[in-house]
Design a protein around this motif. Structure first.
Motif, PDB file in Angstrom:
ATOM      1  N   ASN A   1      52.087  17.983  56.162  1.00 64.56           N
ATOM      2  CA  ASN A   1      51.066  17.388  55.301  1.00 64.56           C
ATOM      3  C   ASN A   1      51.699  16.237  54.532  1.00 64.56           C
ATOM      4  O   ASN A   1      52.893  15.945  54.675  1.00 64.56           O
ATOM      5  N   LEU A   2      50.913  15.585  53.700  1.00 65.59           N
ATOM      6  CA  LEU A   2      51.371  14.353  53.056  1.00 65.59           C
ATOM      7  C   LEU A   2      52.584  14.589  52.171  1.00 65.59           C
ATOM      8  O   LEU A   2      53.562  13.832  52.229  1.00 65.59           O
ATOM      9  N   SER A   3      52.569  15.650  51.376  1.00 66.26           N
ATOM     10  CA  SER A   3      53.705  15.903  50.483  1.00 66.26           C
ATOM     11  C   SER A   3      54.939  16.321  51.266  1.00 66.26           C
ATOM     12  O   SER A   3      56.063  15.928  50.927  1.00 66.26           O
ATOM     13  N   GLU A   4      54.763  17.120  52.319  1.00 67.30           N
ATOM     14  CA  GLU A   4      55.907  17.505  53.154  1.00 67.30           C
ATOM     15  C   GLU A   4      56.511  16.295  53.840  1.00 67.30           C
ATOM     16  O   GLU A   4      57.741  16.172  53.946  1.00 67.30           O
ATOM     17  N   ALA A   5      55.668  15.380  54.308  1.00 66.12           N
ATOM     18  CA  ALA A   5      56.160  14.173  54.975  1.00 66.12           C
ATOM     19  C   ALA A   5      56.933  13.294  54.013  1.00 66.12           C
ATOM     20  O   ALA A   5      58.002  12.766  54.346  1.00 66.12           O
ATOM     21  N   ALA A   6      56.391  13.133  52.784  1.00 62.81           N
ATOM     22  CA  ALA A   6      57.075  12.290  51.796  1.00 62.81           C
ATOM     23  C   ALA A   6      58.444  12.860  51.449  1.00 62.81           C
ATOM     24  O   ALA A   6      59.429  12.116  51.336  1.00 62.81           O
TER      25      ALA A   6
ATOM     26  N   VAL B   1      54.303  12.483  65.512  1.00 64.59           N
ATOM     27  CA  VAL B   1      54.185  13.086  64.187  1.00 64.59           C
ATOM     28  C   VAL B   1      52.751  12.876  63.725  1.00 64.59           C
ATOM     29  O   VAL B   1      52.244  11.749  63.746  1.00 64.59           O
ATOM     30  N   LEU B   2      52.083  13.950  63.339  1.00 63.62           N
ATOM     31  CA  LEU B   2      50.730  13.863  62.793  1.00 63.62           C
ATOM     32  C   LEU B   2      50.799  14.248  61.320  1.00 63.62           C
ATOM     33  O   LEU B   2      50.951  15.426  60.980  1.00 63.62           O
ATOM     34  N   VAL B   3      50.705  13.255  60.432  1.00 59.71           N
ATOM     35  CA  VAL B   3      50.714  13.505  58.991  1.00 59.71           C
ATOM     36  C   VAL B   3      49.281  13.802  58.567  1.00 59.71           C
ATOM     37  O   VAL B   3      48.390  12.954  58.719  1.00 59.71           O
TER      38      VAL B   3
ATOM     39  N   VAL C   1      56.351   6.172  56.756  1.00 62.37           N
ATOM     40  CA  VAL C   1      56.889   7.534  56.708  1.00 62.37           C
ATOM     41  C   VAL C   1      56.779   8.192  58.086  1.00 62.37           C
ATOM     42  O   VAL C   1      57.711   8.851  58.561  1.00 62.37           O
ATOM     43  N   GLY C   2      55.633   8.016  58.737  1.00 62.77           N
ATOM     44  CA  GLY C   2      55.458   8.569  60.075  1.00 62.77           C
ATOM     45  C   GLY C   2      56.487   8.034  61.052  1.00 62.77           C
ATOM     46  O   GLY C   2      57.052   8.791  61.854  1.00 62.77           O
ATOM     47  N   LYS C   3      56.765   6.728  60.971  1.00 60.21           N
ATOM     48  CA  LYS C   3      57.772   6.113  61.849  1.00 60.21           C
ATOM     49  C   LYS C   3      59.160   6.658  61.541  1.00 60.21           C
ATOM     50  O   LYS C   3      59.948   6.964  62.455  1.00 60.21           O
TER      51      LYS C   3
ATOM     52  N   MET D   1      46.294  14.420  55.885  1.00 61.68           N
ATOM     53  CA  MET D   1      46.040  13.818  54.575  1.00 61.68           C
ATOM     54  C   MET D   1      44.794  14.384  53.913  1.00 61.68           C
ATOM     55  O   MET D   1      44.055  13.679  53.235  1.00 61.68           O
ATOM     56  N   GLY D   2      44.535  15.672  54.120  1.00 60.44           N
ATOM     57  CA  GLY D   2      43.390  16.297  53.470  1.00 60.44           C
ATOM     58  C   GLY D   2      42.089  15.673  53.906  1.00 60.44           C
ATOM     59  O   GLY D   2      41.842  15.469  55.105  1.00 60.44           O
ATOM     60  N   GLU D   3      41.249  15.337  52.947  1.00 64.59           N
ATOM     61  CA  GLU D   3      39.927  14.792  53.257  1.00 64.59           C
ATOM     62  C   GLU D   3      39.994  13.412  53.908  1.00 64.59           C
ATOM     63  O   GLU D   3      39.003  12.932  54.468  1.00 64.59           O
ATOM     64  N   GLN D   4      41.184  12.789  53.868  1.00 64.06           N
ATOM     65  CA  GLN D   4      41.359  11.483  54.508  1.00 64.06           C
ATOM     66  C   GLN D   4      41.708  11.599  55.992  1.00 64.06           C
ATOM     67  O   GLN D   4      41.877  10.586  56.664  1.00 64.06           O
ATOM     68  N   GLY D   5      41.838  12.821  56.482  1.00 63.76           N
ATOM     69  CA  GLY D   5      42.119  12.996  57.905  1.00 63.76           C
ATOM     70  C   GLY D   5      43.597  13.065  58.210  1.00 63.76           C
ATOM     71  O   GLY D   5      44.350  13.793  57.549  1.00 63.76           O
ATOM     72  N   GLY D   6      44.045  12.315  59.186  1.00 65.24           N
ATOM     73  CA  GLY D   6      45.449  12.338  59.569  1.00 65.24           C
ATOM     74  C   GLY D   6      45.900  11.007  60.120  1.00 65.24           C
ATOM     75  O   GLY D   6      45.078  10.169  60.524  1.00 65.24           O
ATOM     76  N   LEU D   7      47.217  10.800  60.137  1.00 66.66           N
ATOM     77  CA  LEU D   7      47.789   9.595  60.722  1.00 66.66           C
ATOM     78  C   LEU D   7      48.756  10.026  61.820  1.00 66.66           C
ATOM     79  O   LEU D   7      49.729  10.737  61.573  1.00 66.66           O
ATOM     80  N   LEU D   8      48.453   9.601  63.054  1.00 66.64           N
ATOM     81  CA  LEU D   8      49.225   9.987  64.222  1.00 66.64           C
ATOM     82  C   LEU D   8      50.184   8.872  64.613  1.00 66.64           C
ATOM     83  O   LEU D   8      49.760   7.747  64.891  1.00 66.64           O
ATOM     84  N   SER D   9      51.471   9.178  64.605  1.00 62.66           N
ATOM     85  CA  SER D   9      52.499   8.224  65.026  1.00 62.66           C
ATOM     86  C   SER D   9      53.090   8.702  66.347  1.00 62.66           C
ATOM     87  O   SER D   9      53.528   9.851  66.460  1.00 62.66           O
ATOM     88  N   GLN D  10      53.080   7.826  67.359  1.00 68.29           N
ATOM     89  CA  GLN D  10      53.657   8.135  68.657  1.00 68.29           C
ATOM     90  C   GLN D  10      54.618   7.019  69.060  1.00 68.29           C
ATOM     91  O   GLN D  10      54.518   5.893  68.581  1.00 68.29           O
ATOM     92  N   ARG D  11      55.505   7.342  69.955  1.00 67.98           N
ATOM     93  CA  ARG D  11      56.430   6.340  70.452  1.00 67.98           C
ATOM     94  C   ARG D  11      55.677   5.348  71.341  1.00 67.98           C
ATOM     95  O   ARG D  11      54.813   5.724  72.121  1.00 67.98           O
ATOM     96  N   HIS D  12      56.020   4.094  71.190  1.00 74.68           N
ATOM     97  CA  HIS D  12      55.455   3.022  72.024  1.00 74.68           C
ATOM     98  C   HIS D  12      53.944   2.888  71.849  1.00 74.68           C
ATOM     99  O   HIS D  12      53.229   2.537  72.795  1.00 74.68           O
TER     100      HIS D  12
END
Length: 453
Positions: A181-186, A215-217, A202-204, A219-230
């Motif tokens: 989650n967001l706090s764990e990622a930070a 990595v899928l961070v 942070v995801g990168k 973010m609660g009601e804001q959903g999520g941010l998915l970081s993938q290679r390339h």
């Protein structure tokens, strides 16, 4: 699809009621508790969610030898558990709710233990999995070197979803996706997350540090941010929903993500579905909406005929559960298995081998305790509602008469491999296995008694 959940288990206790007044000696609400529910938490919650969804699940974990662990095993009924011993107390997290609103949480036994050992059975279950979820709650299972070695090797072969914990182990390289989650990622990246650009950075960073495929961070009601290679970062919005208690959201997301990846969906598509399903879970009430483990009480005498009891419970819409065995020298392992079995339905009937049957199966020196005393001891347990004695070597004829909805056995094997599975399924019943305790057996107890006699 063989789904295996590996990680730390907790006992969650919910005390729910109404708060209509303040305490006279402190400005705090008084909650009149009307309902007490005990649930498997941590990796156990992930496993129970998947079982509720209809998936066969194996839980790889460690279990303590205390009262909380006994309650936890009952809450895990229906889950195939492959466990090793824990040298620490079972963590208990008690939440007090007034209506749907949390008031306070009390934690017990949550000190960080030593990294537990892994048994051969635990490693074998990981090697047999087709999808793995690592539910790390910081208590050492995911830090075990042997478990980590198997996970790293399997990451190249199957989808692995890693749900991390701030005090847990670093994910092994190569896993399909890590879901902080967001706090764990930070905290893991040692960076701020105040803007979308900062979250993407942070995801990168975590992608590079953890060497995962994605990595899928969350973010609660804001959903999520998915970081993938390339690939550029992808923001996945969450459906709008009213949330009163976010507990269990990460577990729901990890469970859904693993199922969709195991079904062959792309990571993008699986992440979108998982975020949507996690939001729906919270909108429905979160963990408070999970099925109530309480059962109606069937008032009857222990002397009531087992077949009559089964007919009466079934006629009232209840679920008949049965188990069987010799139960010679009743011990704690028996008690735990029976308690877990009773939690699967509305009555528990024990099919008990007669003295003649035990003698043919185990030899002339057995049983140690006669069938009348064995039946009486079983009936003294609150979880046992009736006993049905049978004289054959196998319980098939007994089961044909009883026709239970659920047939329960203790053991480290698949329910489908039970010799009675075909018979039980012929009338629409199902077979379930519950945790088996290798250190507790009649033979071990008999050998110990022989040494002191």
């Amino acid at each position: 699809m063989r789904i295996t959940v590996v990680g730390d288990v907790l006992l969650d206790v919910d005390l729910s009621g109404e708060a209509t007044r303040l305490c006279p000696d402190a400005p705090v609400p008084v909650v009149d508790v009307a309902d007490v529910r005990r649930r498997a938490g941590g990796a156990g919650l992930v496993a129970r969610m998947l079982v509720q969804d209809g998936h066969p699940v194996t839980l790889v974990t460690v279990l303590s030898d205390d009262d909380a662990s006994l309650a936890l095993e009952g809450a895990l009924a229906g889950v195939r558990v492959v466990s090793g011993p824990s040298r620490a107390r079972t963590p208990v997290k008690t939440r007090v709710r007034a209506g749907r609103h949390p008031v306070v949480r009390v934690d017990e036994g949550c000190e960080r233990p030593e990294v537990p050992a892994a048994t051969a059975g635990m490693l074998r279950a990981l090697n047999q999995a087709e999808v793995i979820i690592v539910a790390d709650y910081g208590r050492g299972v995911a830090a075990n070197p042997e478990i980590r070695g198997v996970l790293e090797a399997r990451a190249a072969e199957i989808p692995i979803v890693w749900d991390p914990h701030p005090s847990g182990a670093v994910p092994v390289p190569g896993v399909t996706v890590v879901t902080p989650n967001l706090s764990e990622a930070a905290k893991a990246a040692e960076a701020g997350t105040g803007t979308p650009a900062a979250i993407a950075a942070v995801g990168k960073t975590l992608l590079d540090n953890w060497q995962s495929q994605a990595v899928l961070v969350t973010m609660g009601e804001q959903g999520g941010l998915l970081s993938q290679r390339h690939a550029p970062p992808m923001t996945i919005p969450a459906p709008r929903t009213e949330v009163t208690d976010p507990c269990g959201a990460g577990d729901r997301l990890a469970a859904s993500l693993a199922v969709h990846l195991g079904a062959g969906r792309s990571l993008d598509g699986a992440a979108e579905l998982a975020i949507s399903e996690a939001a729906a879970f919270l909108g429905a009430g979160g963990v408070a909406s999970l099925p109530d483990r309480h059962r109606p009480v069937w008032h009857h005498s222990h002397e009531e005929d087992a077949l009559d009891l089964a007919r009466r419970v079934r006629a009232n819409g209840g679920t008949v559960v049965a188990t069987g065995g010799c139960f010679d020298l009743l011990h704690a392992g028996h008690a735990r298995t029976l308690a877990a079995a009773r939690d699967l339905g509305d009555c528990l009937i024990v099919c008990l081998n007669s003295d003649e049957s035990v003698r043919r199966i185990k030899g002339e020196q057995r049983p140690i305790v006669g069938q009348q005393d064995r039946a009486e001891l079983l009936l003294a347990l609150a979880c046992v509602d009736a006993v049905l004695v049978f004289g054959e070597d196998t319980p098939e004829a007994c089961l044909e008469s009883l026709r239970p909805d659920v047939w329960v056995k203790g053991g480290d094997y698949r329910a489908s491999d039970l010799p009675e599975a075909g018979l039980i399924e012929s009338w629409g019943g199902r077979c379930v296995t519950v945790p088996f305790h290798q250190a507790r057996s009649t033979s071990v107890l008999a050998d110990a008694l022989a040494k002191v006699s």
